[in-house]
Design a protein around this motif. Structure first.
Motif, PDB file in Angstrom:
ATOM      1  N   ASP A  96       2.705  -4.360   2.830  1.00  0.00           N
ATOM      2  CA  ASP A  96       1.622  -5.256   2.248  1.00  0.00           C
ATOM      3  C   ASP A  96       1.182  -4.467   1.330  1.00  0.00           C
ATOM      4  O   ASP A  96       0.563  -3.280   1.784  1.00  0.00           O
ATOM      5  CB  ASP A  96       0.830  -5.931   3.242  1.00  0.00           C
ATOM      6  N   ILE A  97       1.065  -4.757  -0.016  1.00  0.00           N
ATOM      7  CA  ILE A  97       0.417  -3.839  -1.230  1.00  0.00           C
ATOM      8  C   ILE A  97      -0.809  -4.787  -1.742  1.00  0.00           C
ATOM      9  O   ILE A  97      -0.948  -4.427  -3.069  1.00  0.00           O
ATOM     10  CB  ILE A  97       1.325  -3.190  -2.321  1.00  0.00           C
ATOM     11  N   SER A  98      -1.172  -5.566  -1.069  1.00  0.00           N
ATOM     12  CA  SER A  98      -2.282  -6.789  -1.766  1.00  0.00           C
ATOM     13  C   SER A  98      -3.478  -5.978  -1.769  1.00  0.00           C
ATOM     14  O   SER A  98      -3.567  -5.002  -1.266  1.00  0.00           O
ATOM     15  CB  SER A  98      -2.149  -7.894  -0.821  1.00  0.00           C
ATOM     16  N   PRO A  99      -4.465  -6.271  -2.790  1.00  0.00           N
ATOM     17  CA  PRO A  99      -5.632  -5.764  -3.147  1.00  0.00           C
ATOM     18  C   PRO A  99      -6.244  -5.382  -1.578  1.00  0.00           C
ATOM     19  O   PRO A  99      -7.191  -4.436  -1.434  1.00  0.00           O
ATOM     20  CB  PRO A  99      -6.433  -6.834  -3.867  1.00  0.00           C
ATOM     21  N   SER A 100      -6.383  -6.485  -0.712  1.00  0.00           N
ATOM     22  CA  SER A 100      -7.068  -6.259   0.408  1.00  0.00           C
ATOM     23  C   SER A 100      -6.547  -5.062   1.276  1.00  0.00           C
ATOM     24  O   SER A 100      -7.451  -4.588   2.190  1.00  0.00           O
ATOM     25  CB  SER A 100      -6.726  -7.522   1.299  1.00  0.00           C
ATOM     26  N   LEU A 111      -3.739   0.734   2.777  1.00  0.00           N
ATOM     27  CA  LEU A 111      -2.534   1.071   2.295  1.00  0.00           C
ATOM     28  C   LEU A 111      -1.829   2.525   2.343  1.00  0.00           C
ATOM     29  O   LEU A 111      -1.072   2.881   2.594  1.00  0.00           O
ATOM     30  CB  LEU A 111      -2.584   0.490   0.704  1.00  0.00           C
ATOM     31  N   SER A 136       3.295  -8.758  -2.085  1.00  0.00           N
ATOM     32  CA  SER A 136       1.805  -9.065  -2.311  1.00  0.00           C
ATOM     33  C   SER A 136       1.938 -10.592  -2.471  1.00  0.00           C
ATOM     34  O   SER A 136       2.338 -11.646  -1.602  1.00  0.00           O
ATOM     35  CB  SER A 136       1.256  -8.469  -3.665  1.00  0.00           C
ATOM     36  N   SER A 139       7.407 -10.710  -3.455  1.00  0.00           N
ATOM     37  CA  SER A 139       7.983  -9.252  -2.978  1.00  0.00           C
ATOM     38  C   SER A 139       9.112  -8.939  -3.606  1.00  0.00           C
ATOM     39  O   SER A 139       9.839  -9.682  -4.556  1.00  0.00           O
ATOM     40  CB  SER A 139       8.483  -9.955  -1.546  1.00  0.00           C
ATOM     41  N   PRO A 161      -1.493  -1.474  -5.521  1.00  0.00           N
ATOM     42  CA  PRO A 161      -1.641  -2.829  -5.598  1.00  0.00           C
ATOM     43  C   PRO A 161      -1.260  -3.509  -7.124  1.00  0.00           C
ATOM     44  O   PRO A 161      -0.542  -4.391  -7.164  1.00  0.00           O
ATOM     45  CB  PRO A 161      -3.054  -3.251  -5.002  1.00  0.00           C
ATOM     46  N   LYS A 167      -0.900 -11.252  -7.401  1.00  0.00           N
ATOM     47  CA  LYS A 167      -1.789 -10.811  -6.234  1.00  0.00           C
ATOM     48  C   LYS A 167      -1.669 -11.996  -4.955  1.00  0.00           C
ATOM     49  O   LYS A 167      -1.310 -12.906  -5.325  1.00  0.00           O
ATOM     50  CB  LYS A 167      -3.035 -10.611  -6.465  1.00  0.00           C
ATOM     51  N   THR A 169      -1.159 -12.632  -0.644  1.00  0.00           N
ATOM     52  CA  THR A 169      -0.151 -12.167   0.260  1.00  0.00           C
ATOM     53  C   THR A 169       1.051 -13.491   0.650  1.00  0.00           C
ATOM     54  O   THR A 169       0.242 -14.416   0.985  1.00  0.00           O
ATOM     55  CB  THR A 169      -0.801 -11.777   1.495  1.00  0.00           C
ATOM     56  N   THR A 197       0.928  -5.101   7.747  1.00  0.00           N
ATOM     57  CA  THR A 197       0.055  -6.047   7.017  1.00  0.00           C
ATOM     58  C   THR A 197      -1.354  -6.271   7.448  1.00  0.00           C
ATOM     59  O   THR A 197      -1.521  -5.880   8.592  1.00  0.00           O
ATOM     60  CB  THR A 197       0.718  -7.376   6.439  1.00  0.00           C
TER      61      THR A 197
END
Length: 351
Positions: A96-100, A111, A136, A139, A161, A167, A169, A197
């Motif tokens: 998971d490379i989302s901003p969160s 991350l 994110s 994929s 991210p 953006k 998930t 994640t």
């Protein structure tokens, strides 16, 4: 004793019969030529090589060829049999490379710690094929299944991210990409999907997709990273310097919490397990060791392997001895042929 290359027996037999038949025909032609062209008393004077020696040479050459063919069949003597446990597995790692994932409740952030743990894992992972999936809001299959981990190691440090513009998930898209990542996996291999994640999902109902993954033999193991209390999501400027915390429409900081329900659902629906980690417990290498041990108990196969001692050197040695003996028997065929020619030429002139 048995032969490891017994499947070539018919081919080797054909070769032996062709060569020995040629030698027999050669012997017949020579004898016929002798009886027809030269008187027996004259033969003894001009051809010192006895017919016995001549035939002996042919027999020794034939035996040498036979022994070489026996050696090529690879005779072996069985010693003992041992049972070896075999386990074949392909791994897809979905990150998971989302901003969160920039939240700092796991140092230095979620991350960065996940990338560090992955690089550490690749340094001691057994010879399993691995693929890397980044996700994110959508994929991508970044690295297909491979035994060469260097490409993954080289790529991980630069992943942020910003690598994916969409953006959020999206587990649905990630699971679909994971399914295609195993397209080259043989049927007798175990398929393991590792998902790292924080669990904040914005996708639709996953039940049909999880059911399909289970039918295809894909087991999902999830690693939940982050705290249940939640922390704000940092935002960085173009230089990578902290600027502020992400805010919602009302100007309040957005709090990201590790959500385990969806992770438990993904793992339990496919026969896997969920792991929830913090600063002190996040050890990806240990988690993978536990996964491998668990899967081995489910699907490992004990294969019976036979140990044996090669015997091919013995017929080869005998073949060499027969060949050397044959070479040391005097050979005067060329002299004999020349004398026959002279004898027949003189007979023609006398007539």
């Amino acid at each position: 004793m048995y032969f490891l290359n017994i499947k070539y027996l018919s081919a080797f037999t054909t070769v032996f019969l062709v060569v020995t038949s040629s030698l027999a025909i050669y012997n017949f032609v020579i004898l016929k030529l002798l009886n027809k062209s030269i008187d027996k008393h004259l033969l003894k004077e001009i051809f010192p090589l006895s017919l016995f020696n001549f035939r002996t040479k042919l027999i020794l050459h034939g035996l040498a060829l036979l022994l070489v063919l026996v050696a090529l069949l690879r005779p072996v003597m069985p010693l003992q049999s041992t049972k070896v446990e075999t386990f074949k597995m392909d791994i897809a790692l979905a990150l998971d490379i989302s901003p969160s994932m920039l939240a700092t409740d796991i140092a230095p952030n979620r991350l960065q710690r996940a990338k560090q743990e992955t690089i550490s894992l690749l340094s001691h992972l057994p010879d399993y094929r691995m693929s890397l999936i980044l996700f994110s809001g959508q994929s991508i299959l970044q690295v297909p299944l491979t035994n060469d981990y260097s490409s993954i190691k080289w790529m991980l440090p630069s992943i942020t991210p910003e690598y994916i513009s969409n953006k959020g998930t999206n587990f649905t898209d990630m699971l679909q990409t994971s399914e295609s990542a195993f397209s080259s996996t043989p049927k007798d291999f175990k398929k393991i999907l590792i998902v790292i994640t924080d669990g904040e999902d914005h996708s639709a109902n996953l039940d049909p997709l999880l059911s399909d993954l289970k039918k295809q033999g894909i087991t999902v193991y999830t690693i939940g990273i982050g705290s249940a209390e939640g922390v704000p999501i940092p935002v960085y400027d173009e230089k990578g310097t902290f600027a502020e915390y992400k805010k919602d429409a009302n100007g309040n900081p957005v709090i990201t919490k590790m959500q385990g329900d969806i992770l438990n659902k993904m793992s339990s629906s496919t026969g896997g397990k969920s792991y929830f980690v913090n600063n002190s417990s996040f050890d990806l290498s240990q988690i993978i060791d536990n996964v491998v041990a668990s899967e081995k108990n489910k699907t490992s196969v004990k294969t019976k392997l036979a140990e044996f001692h090669d015997l091919f050197q013995y017929p080869l040695l005998l073949a060499l001895i027969f060949r050397l003996i044959a070479l040391h028997i005097p050979k005067k065929n060329k002299l004999f042929i020349m004398l026959i020619f002279l004898y027949k030429n003189n007979s023609s002139m006398a007539k």
